[in-house]
Enzyme design. Structure first.
Site: not given
Ligand code: GUN
Length: 291
Positions: A53, A97, A120
């Site tokens: 990311k 996350q 998100d």
């Molecule tokens: N854990 C697995 N997928 C995601 C996501 O799209 N965003 C976040 N913040 N955590 C995750």
């Protein structure tokens, strides 16, 4: 193989190039879009995700900071960091996350993120705004990245969900539920199937569009798919040989479907791409709201 591939890597490149242009234009106006990514603990999978990311942001000319914390970080400490980032003008998007360590209440942390920075799309305000069709500038709110990416994939192949029967397999807050809502908004007839659905094939066989988001290998096999259907595979599993695979039996289903997304190289890159889009959107909303 009769199905055509929906190439998430190629589509991602196109969308990321347009984000890079928007980022450069906003930077010209003195605002560089900024994303903060918070990782608590040392889960190897999460480490890979957050690294990807942050790198994708940098490649598109966005500012990004990765804050890594030990698994012993307290909930109060994490909440204090989120609140500081809410007030930080160089940060337009905040991503915590998931999963978080068990001693931290993930809902509490997500609700602490400003809806203006919830890139998100997990905040209850984003979920509510999506439900009532009011994602946007005044109410804030963002579309969750994975279902948003799936909608872009449909658009890229010229498939309009209007009037189609879409079957979503999975009811998570992150994918299944927002996916169903987006398809409904696009005027599809939507069926949500889940672990409590006794005869999954009964529904999937009638579907023009199938989105599999369960997290289990071979949930969808060729006998469950109508010829010509569009199949989008959100799954990210490891098979017995340790190879990355989706929820769909790709070899079998690609003989029946009209379109199919591969794993890897399908939905995965699109999730990160839509995070960039949301961060860009957050920065533009902020810049346009400030005279
Ligand atoms: N854990 C697995 N997928 C995601 C996501 O799209 N965003 C976040 N913040 N955590 C995750």
């Amino acid at each position: 193989m009769t199905a055509q591939l929906i190439d998430g890597v190629k589509l991602s490149q196109q969308i990321r190039a347009s984000v890079a242009q928007r980022a450069a234009a906003l930077t010209e106006r003195g605002v560089t879009p900024g994303l903060a990514v918070l990782l608590v603990g040392d889960s190897p999978a999460s480490q890979v995700y957050v690294r990807n990311k942050v790198k994708a942001c940098q490649d598109a000319g966005l500012h990004s900071v990765l804050e890594k914390y030990d698994a012993t970080l307290t909930e109060a400490e994490l909440l204090a960091r989120v609140e500081a980032l809410n007030l930080d003008p160089s940060i337009h998007g905040i991503l915590v996350q998931l999963p978080l360590p068990a001693h931290i209440d993930a809902n509490k942390v997500i609700e602490a993120i400003s809806p203006l920075k919830d890139v998100d799309g997990f905040h209850i305000g984003s979920a509510g705004a999506l439900m009532v069709g009011r994602i946007g500038q005044e109410s804030g709110g963002f579309i969750p990245c994975t279902p948003y990416g799936c909608m872009k994939m449909l658009e890229s192949i010229g498939v309009d969900p209007r009037g189609k029967h879409a079957v979503v397999i999975g009811r998570s807050n992150i994918v299944g539920k927002p996916m169903a809502m987006l398809l409904l908004q696009a005027s599809a007839t939507v069926t949500i199937c889940h672990s409590g659905t006794p005869d999954l094939a009964l529904f999937t066989r009638q579907a023009d569009i199938i989105v599999a988001a369960v997290g289990k290998q071979n949930v969808l096999t060729a006998d469950m798919v109508k010829p010509g259907a569009v199949v989008i595979d959100v799954g990210m599993n490891r098979n017995a040989e340790g190879k990355l695979c989706g929820d769909v039996d790709f070899a079998g289903v690609s003989e029946v479907a009209g379109w199919i997304t591969p794993v890897p190289g399908g939905v995965g890159p699109m999730t990160i791409t839509m995070l960039l889009v949301n961060t860009m959107e957050a920065a533009e909303r902020e810049a346009n709201a400030t005279p």
